[in-house]
Write an enzyme that holds these catalytic residues in place. Structure first.
Site, PDB file in Angstrom:
ATOM      1  N   HIS A  96      -9.137  23.755  19.797  1.00  0.00           N
ATOM      2  CA  HIS A  96      -8.806  25.178  19.696  1.00  0.00           C
ATOM      3  C   HIS A  96      -8.473  25.775  21.062  1.00  0.00           C
ATOM      4  O   HIS A  96      -8.524  26.986  21.244  1.00  0.00           O
ATOM      5  CB  HIS A  96      -9.929  25.969  19.022  1.00  0.00           C
ATOM      6  CG  HIS A  96     -10.022  25.702  17.543  1.00  0.00           C
ATOM      7  ND1 HIS A  96      -9.417  26.501  16.608  1.00  0.00           N
ATOM      8  CD2 HIS A  96     -10.634  24.711  16.859  1.00  0.00           C
ATOM      9  CE1 HIS A  96      -9.679  26.014  15.394  1.00  0.00           C
ATOM     10  NE2 HIS A  96     -10.406  24.917  15.529  1.00  0.00           N
ATOM     11  N   GLY A 122      -5.876  15.477   5.314  1.00  0.00           N
ATOM     12  CA  GLY A 122      -7.062  16.311   5.364  1.00  0.00           C
ATOM     13  C   GLY A 122      -8.189  15.758   6.206  1.00  0.00           C
ATOM     14  O   GLY A 122      -9.304  16.274   6.160  1.00  0.00           O
ATOM     15  N   GLY A 167      -8.119  15.510   9.615  1.00  0.00           N
ATOM     16  CA  GLY A 167      -8.079  15.984  10.992  1.00  0.00           C
ATOM     17  C   GLY A 167      -7.356  15.042  11.921  1.00  0.00           C
ATOM     18  O   GLY A 167      -7.535  15.102  13.143  1.00  0.00           O
ATOM     19  N   SER A 189      -3.968  14.799  11.885  1.00  0.00           N
ATOM     20  CA  SER A 189      -2.637  15.383  12.009  1.00  0.00           C
ATOM     21  C   SER A 189      -1.572  14.636  11.218  1.00  0.00           C
ATOM     22  O   SER A 189      -0.522  14.267  11.740  1.00  0.00           O
ATOM     23  CB  SER A 189      -2.219  15.501  13.476  1.00  0.00           C
ATOM     24  OG  SER A 189      -1.179  16.445  13.599  1.00  0.00           O
ATOM     25  N   ASP A 204      -0.555  18.793  18.410  1.00  0.00           N
ATOM     26  CA  ASP A 204      -0.313  17.651  17.529  1.00  0.00           C
ATOM     27  C   ASP A 204       1.119  17.154  17.646  1.00  0.00           C
ATOM     28  O   ASP A 204       1.372  15.950  17.668  1.00  0.00           O
ATOM     29  CB  ASP A 204      -0.600  18.038  16.080  1.00  0.00           C
ATOM     30  CG  ASP A 204      -2.030  18.501  15.877  1.00  0.00           C
ATOM     31  OD1 ASP A 204      -2.876  18.224  16.746  1.00  0.00           O
ATOM     32  OD2 ASP A 204      -2.296  19.142  14.843  1.00  0.00           O
TER      33      ASP A 204
END
Length: 368
Positions: free
Chosen positions: A16, A106, A108, A110, A156
């Site tokens: 993040h 799903g 994580g 990418s 990503d």
């Protein structure tokens, strides 16, 4: 026929921070998506999209994004580049596109960037557009942001396009400059063990967007362009300026996470890979306690890896599910994996998927 493959990714550290103009350190994976682009069948003037992971194809007329029809979300990741190129003045002909991915959805890792980047590189090659690295990156990010509506920060796509085998990719998310950083796992007798908790998450849901808007609001209140501009030395003063506990937590995570990325890069440059373990763990604690994006499955996996002797462990990806990574010795891969399985069984969770990951190459052409 034009064929390209682009990888998924593991983020070693830096969660993040990308949409806060900060720093990230991902690496590309062997798993990825293969995209095939070829001229449409004679007499058909439109775009056809097929996925090996979907039951039905999607066929649409040629158009820009504003006139795009309502289609299944998965196909927007493929059609998005076609729509945006059309809006930018490219006369995209009738085409057939096929995609096939082995990135767990799903988790994580990418899968979305692997899909978008493989399609975009194949289209650029097939149409002879000659897009440079910056233009390719911008287009892939715009597909996810504008055509899909997922507020991703761009990490990503950068690593899927630019990753290098044997290296992590240090990314400055303000300038989008990247540098390969050595990640010699085998030479240090180490492995990255990945535990897919199979607790799925979605990037386009409200929680991810709420964190991003909260970070932007905190930067506005602090009078800085982005939280990247708050350094670790500035952190206490910045927190004192905020009277919102949630925003304070967001700021503390982003600022300390940027600092962790820089510290890990320095250690890797110095050949001190084992020393990055505690920083990985500190990253997870920050995601759990400050950013509050972990779930019981990922916390259980992290704890189990530590108890099994991992040098460090953390959730990787946007949060609310997905994968955990552990930096473990090569000799302890099997025992560490068994520890995670046992912990999941004791907690009543489903069976996790476990595998090791090593840095692979970014997007590349494949012989048709």
């Amino acid at each position: 026929m034009t064929v390209w493959r682009a990888p998924g990714r593991i983020n070693l550290v830096g969660e993040h921070t990308d949409y806060n103009d900060g720093f990230v350190l991902p690496f590309a994976l062997e798993v990825g998506c293969t995209a095939v682009v070829e001229p449409a069948s004679p007499g058909r003037d439109g775009w056809s999209v097929r996925s090996a992971q979907q039951a039905e194809p999607v066929v649409v007329r040629r158009s820009g994004l504003s006139a795009a029809p309502d289609v299944p979300e998965w196909s927007r990741y493929v059609l998005g580049a076609l729509w945006l190129l059309t809006d930018r003045g490219v006369d995209v002909p009738a085409l057939d596109l096929r995609v096939d991915s082995d990135v767990p959805s799903g988790a994580g890792l990418s899968s979305s960037a692997a899909l978008v980047c493989s399609v975009t590189r194949a289209l650029d090659d097939h149409l002879g557009l000659g897009l440079d690295d910056d233009a390719l990156f911008a287009l892939t990010r715009d597909v996810e942001n504008d055509a899909v509506g997922a507020p991703t920060g761009g990490m990503d796509q950068l690593v899927s396009l630019r990753g290098e085998a044997g290296h992590a990719l240090f990314c400055d998310m303000r300038s989008h400059e990247t540098r390969a950083v050595p990640l010699d796992l085998a030479g240090n007798g180490l492995a990255v063990l990945v535990a897919d908790t199979r607790a799925p998450h979605r990037h386009s849901d409200g929680e991810y967007g709420a964190r991003r808007s909260g970070c932007e609001e905190a930067a506005r209140r602090l009078g800085v362009p982005a939280l990247r501009d708050v350094t670790a030395a500035d952190l206490d003063d910045a927190l004192a300026q905020l009277n919102d506990d949630e925003l304070r937590r967001y700021v503390r995570h982003v600022v300390t996470e940027d600092d962790r990325v820089l510290s890990v890069v320095r250690l890797l440059d110095e050949g001190r890979l084992p020393d990055v373990g505690p920083l990985l763990t500190a990253s997870h604690i920050s995601m759990r306690d400050d950013f509050r994006i972990t779930v019981p499955e990922v916390d259980t996996a992290v704890d189990a890896l530590h108890e099994a002797g991992a040098l460090g462990a953390r959730m990787t990806g946007g949060g609310f599910g997905g994968c955990v990574i552990g930096l473990v010795s090569e000799q302890s891969v099997e025992s560490a994996g068994e520890a995670v399985r046992a912990a999941f069984a004791d907690a009543g969770f489903g069976e996790p998927s476990l595998f090791t990951a090593a840095p692979a190459a970014g997007a590349h052409p494949v012989a048709g």
